[in-house]
Scaffold this motif. Structure first.
Motif, PDB file in Angstrom:
ATOM      1  N   ASN A 268       0.503  -1.239   0.092  1.00 41.10           N
ATOM      2  CA  ASN A 268       0.279  -0.258  -0.147  1.00 41.10           C
ATOM      3  C   ASN A 268       0.747   1.156   0.457  1.00 41.10           C
ATOM      4  N   ALA A 269       2.006   1.669   0.867  1.00 42.17           N
ATOM      5  CA  ALA A 269       3.145   2.314   1.125  1.00 42.17           C
ATOM      6  C   ALA A 269       3.708   2.708  -0.631  1.00 42.17           C
ATOM      7  N   ALA A 270       3.797   1.507  -1.106  1.00 45.40           N
ATOM      8  CA  ALA A 270       4.641   1.088  -2.983  1.00 45.40           C
ATOM      9  C   ALA A 270       3.896   2.195  -3.614  1.00 45.40           C
TER      10      ALA A 270
ATOM     11  N   LEU B 112       1.186   7.934  -3.668  1.00 53.57           N
ATOM     12  CA  LEU B 112       1.594   8.545  -5.181  1.00 53.57           C
ATOM     13  C   LEU B 112       1.672   9.832  -4.180  1.00 53.57           C
ATOM     14  N   ILE B 113       3.543   9.797  -5.116  1.00 52.03           N
ATOM     15  CA  ILE B 113       3.969  11.111  -4.523  1.00 52.03           C
ATOM     16  C   ILE B 113       4.372  12.431  -5.632  1.00 52.03           C
ATOM     17  N   PRO B 114       4.357  13.018  -5.554  1.00 50.64           N
ATOM     18  CA  PRO B 114       4.287  14.518  -6.531  1.00 50.64           C
ATOM     19  C   PRO B 114       5.807  14.312  -6.439  1.00 50.64           C
TER      20      PRO B 114
ATOM     21  N   PRO C 210       3.840   6.756  -8.075  1.00 50.07           N
ATOM     22  CA  PRO C 210       3.752   5.889  -7.572  1.00 50.07           C
ATOM     23  C   PRO C 210       4.760   6.180  -6.457  1.00 50.07           C
ATOM     24  N   ALA C 211       5.285   5.810  -5.576  1.00 49.13           N
ATOM     25  CA  ALA C 211       6.216   5.981  -4.619  1.00 49.13           C
ATOM     26  C   ALA C 211       7.635   4.689  -4.513  1.00 49.13           C
TER      27      ALA C 211
END
Length: 139
Positions: free
Chosen positions: A39-41, A44-46, A57-58
């Motif tokens: 889930n952490a992977a 969404l990362i800007p 996605p991370a």
């Protein structure tokens, strides 16, 4: 309990003989850890790419950072990149080989017993052939 006339406990007497209850450790299962990791992977990362901001996605952002560090000459990043590349290449080759084996087996069955083969089976074999990577080179 031993208290004096002021209501205080006598010397050597504990006011809480049973003591404070121990804090129970938080039990986390392996399945929960695995689920939280994936889930952490996918969080969404800007990121900013070519002056534009986008969400990825991370796990993708981490891979991009690894490649950038490897390209800049960071030896640990180069080693990690090569390990991943070998692992992913091997997994891809194994998948392609298993698909080729399935196709060869299916074509053998089609040649051996053409009357027993359904149109759906032939359609599945055709789809399997289409899923093969045309650029895959076997060593």
């Amino acid at each position: 309990m031993g208290r004096n006339n002021l209501g205080q406990f006598e010397k050597g007497t504990c006011g809480n003989p049973r003591g404070r209850r121990r804090k129970m450790p938080l039990r986390i299962s392996d399945e929960q850890l695995r689920e939280d990791f994936f889930n952490a992977a996918e969080t969404l990362i800007p990121i900013t790419e070519k002056g534009k901001r986008k969400l990825v996605p991370a796990s993708h952002a981490i891979d991009m950072q690894l490649i950038l560090k490897a390209a800049s000459g960071d030896m640990k990043a180069i080693i990690e990149y090569n390990k991943r590349r070998e692992r992913y290449t091997l997994e891809h080759l194994k998948l392609q080989l298993s698909n080729l084996e399935a196709i060869a087996d299916a074509e053998y069955r089609i040649r051996k017993n053409p009357e027993d083969v359904t149109d759906e089976f032939k359609r599945v074999v055709t789809l399997l052939k289409a899923s093969l990577d045309p650029y895959c080179r076997m060593p």
